[in-house]
Scaffold this motif. Structure first.
Motif, PDB file in Angstrom:
ATOM      1  N   GLN A 148     -76.254   5.123  21.148  1.00 40.85           N
ATOM      2  CA  GLN A 148     -77.197   5.019  22.262  1.00 40.85           C
ATOM      3  C   GLN A 148     -76.838   3.840  23.168  1.00 40.85           C
ATOM      4  O   GLN A 148     -76.866   3.956  24.404  1.00 40.85           O
TER       5      GLN A 148
ATOM      6  N   LYS B 105     -73.902   4.694  25.227  1.00 39.56           N
ATOM      7  CA  LYS B 105     -74.283   5.585  26.325  1.00 39.56           C
ATOM      8  C   LYS B 105     -74.839   4.790  27.511  1.00 39.56           C
ATOM      9  O   LYS B 105     -74.477   5.046  28.677  1.00 39.56           O
TER      10      LYS B 105
ATOM     11  N   LYS C 204     -71.960   2.851  29.281  1.00 32.26           N
ATOM     12  CA  LYS C 204     -71.102   3.733  30.071  1.00 32.26           C
ATOM     13  C   LYS C 204     -71.810   4.190  31.345  1.00 32.26           C
ATOM     14  O   LYS C 204     -71.176   4.299  32.410  1.00 32.26           O
ATOM     15  N   ASN C 205     -73.120   4.444  31.252  1.00 35.47           N
ATOM     16  CA  ASN C 205     -73.878   4.808  32.460  1.00 35.47           C
ATOM     17  C   ASN C 205     -73.864   3.679  33.480  1.00 35.47           C
ATOM     18  O   ASN C 205     -73.724   3.902  34.689  1.00 35.47           O
TER      19      ASN C 205
END
Length: 391
Positions: A97, A100, A103-104
């Motif tokens: 998580q 994620k 990377k966003n």
């Protein structure tokens, strides 16, 4: 009454800064983590409703006040990283998580071309992929220098514009984000929605530099998390915690160990009951060999807590007195004995006592001694006993 967007973000950032100084395993810390995640979801939904960022826009189309909200995914990753994960599976899910969110955040900055190509190529290189140790060290040094340069430029701009005192340094990077929000900016106008061109330019430059700094942090954290995830995926499974008798391997290992032990626990225990040896003559329980005499057993028992050496039977003074009586101690000598007169000198002194019977006796004794010595020297001339050098 709901908080304004800057006030809500300020509360989230202050709580996230506090989380970095609290132990993760404490229940109070996890309660604060839950509150931060809830506020972040609320903040994200409000940012989406306001359509601050659109894929059709460029960086110049984004308002200066809205640029600071690009850091929301990074703050999501910081808070998610403080979630307590007692099991390996929980840790892996949490890392996925966090990965994620990071990377966003990186993709969002790259989409708006906010990071220069030079910095992007510098932080995109993974230090673990560099085989040469010297080049790997050089890469880490260059990345660290770039992060330090960005932070120094941010502080220089803020000090020059009087936003912070020249001697003051903000303790964390998240505090810099707080200072850029309208509610915390000392240069904000009364309306806080309109900025003059000079203030807008300074605020925009500072925000962009800060986003580039977080880009560097996110890239470094992403490499570390990828390495940790790889280790967790390839780690051997954890052993099942349970009674050791349920595991065949533990049973076999215990049986092999018992073959080499003398004190194997058997039914009956060490209370004297049960057989002492098995059919093969191996002891089944601990035992102690003692003499059959009760008095000797009592004597040995009394010595259990005694010293491991023989104690003296007499004092040093008593020992020296016994040795003196045996004649094993030589007395006299020393300076007093050297200064005392010899027997011949003492006899000559006593012979000089004229007018007394004792003096006359001593004088006669001295005369006889001298006469005997003269007779001896006449009968034994000097060198008469030396037979070694005669031809």
């Amino acid at each position: 009454m709901s908080l304004s967007l800057p006030a809500l973000f300020t509360r989230i950032l202050n709580a996230t800064t506090k989380l970095t100084n609290l132990p993760t395993i404490e229940n109070e810390t996890q309660e604060l983590v839950g509150e931060c995640l809830k506020d972040l979801r609320n903040l994200h939904s409000r940012v989406v409703e306001l359509s601050m960022f659109s894929p059709n826009e460029t960086l110049d189309d984004i308002a200066t006040r809205d640029l600071v909200y690009l850091v929301v995914p990074y703050v999501f990753a910081e808070v998610q990283g403080r979630v307590k994960t007692p099991a390996r599976t929980d840790r892996m899910n949490s890392l996925v998580q966090v990965e994620k969110y990071l990377k966003n955040f990186i993709d969002l900055l790259e989409k708006y071309d906010l990071v220069p190509d030079e910095e992007r190529s510098l932080f995109d290189r993974k230090t673990a992929d560099v085989a040469d140790f010297g080049k790997r060290r050089e890469l880490k040094i260059n990345q660290y220098k770039k992060e330090k340069e960005l932070k120094s430029r941010i502080e220089t701009i803020r000090k020059r514009t009087g936003q912070i005192p020249p001697s003051y340094e903000l303790p964390t990077d998240l505090d810099l984000v707080v200072s850029l929000l309208p509610s915390a900016s000392p240069k904000a106008t009364k309306s806080e929605e309109e900025l003059d061109s000079e203030t807008d330019e300074i605020l925009r430059e500072t925000t962009l530099l800060l986003l580039r700094l977080f880009y560097a942090h996110a890239s470094s954290q992403l490499q570390t998390m990828e390495h940790e995830l790889d280790l967790l995926r390839h780690a051997p499974p954890s052993p099942i915690i349970g009674p050791p008798d349920d595991d065949d391997r533990n049973k076999k290992r215990k049986e092999e160990d018992n073959e080499w032990k003398l004190d194997i626990p058997v039914p009956g225990g060490p209370d004297g009951k049960g057989p002492l040896m098995d059919a093969d003559g191996r002891p089944l329980r601990p035992f102690t060999i003692l003499p059959s005499d009760a008095g000797e057993r009592a004597r040995l028992q009394a010595q259990v807590f005694g010293p491991g050496y023989r104690l003296p039977t007499m004092s040093i003074d008593e020992y020296l007195e016994i040795e003196r009586q045996r004649g094993n101690i030589i007395t006299g000598g020393g300076p007093a004995s050297q200064a005392a007169p010899t027997s011949s000198e003492q006899l000559a002194i006593e012979a000089e006592m004229d007018g007394t019977a004792d003096g006359e006796l001593k004088e006669e004794t001295k005369r006889q001694k001298d006469e005997n010595w003269a007779r001896y020297t006449d009968e034994n001339p000097r060198g008469a006993g030396n037979t070694m050098n005669r031809g």
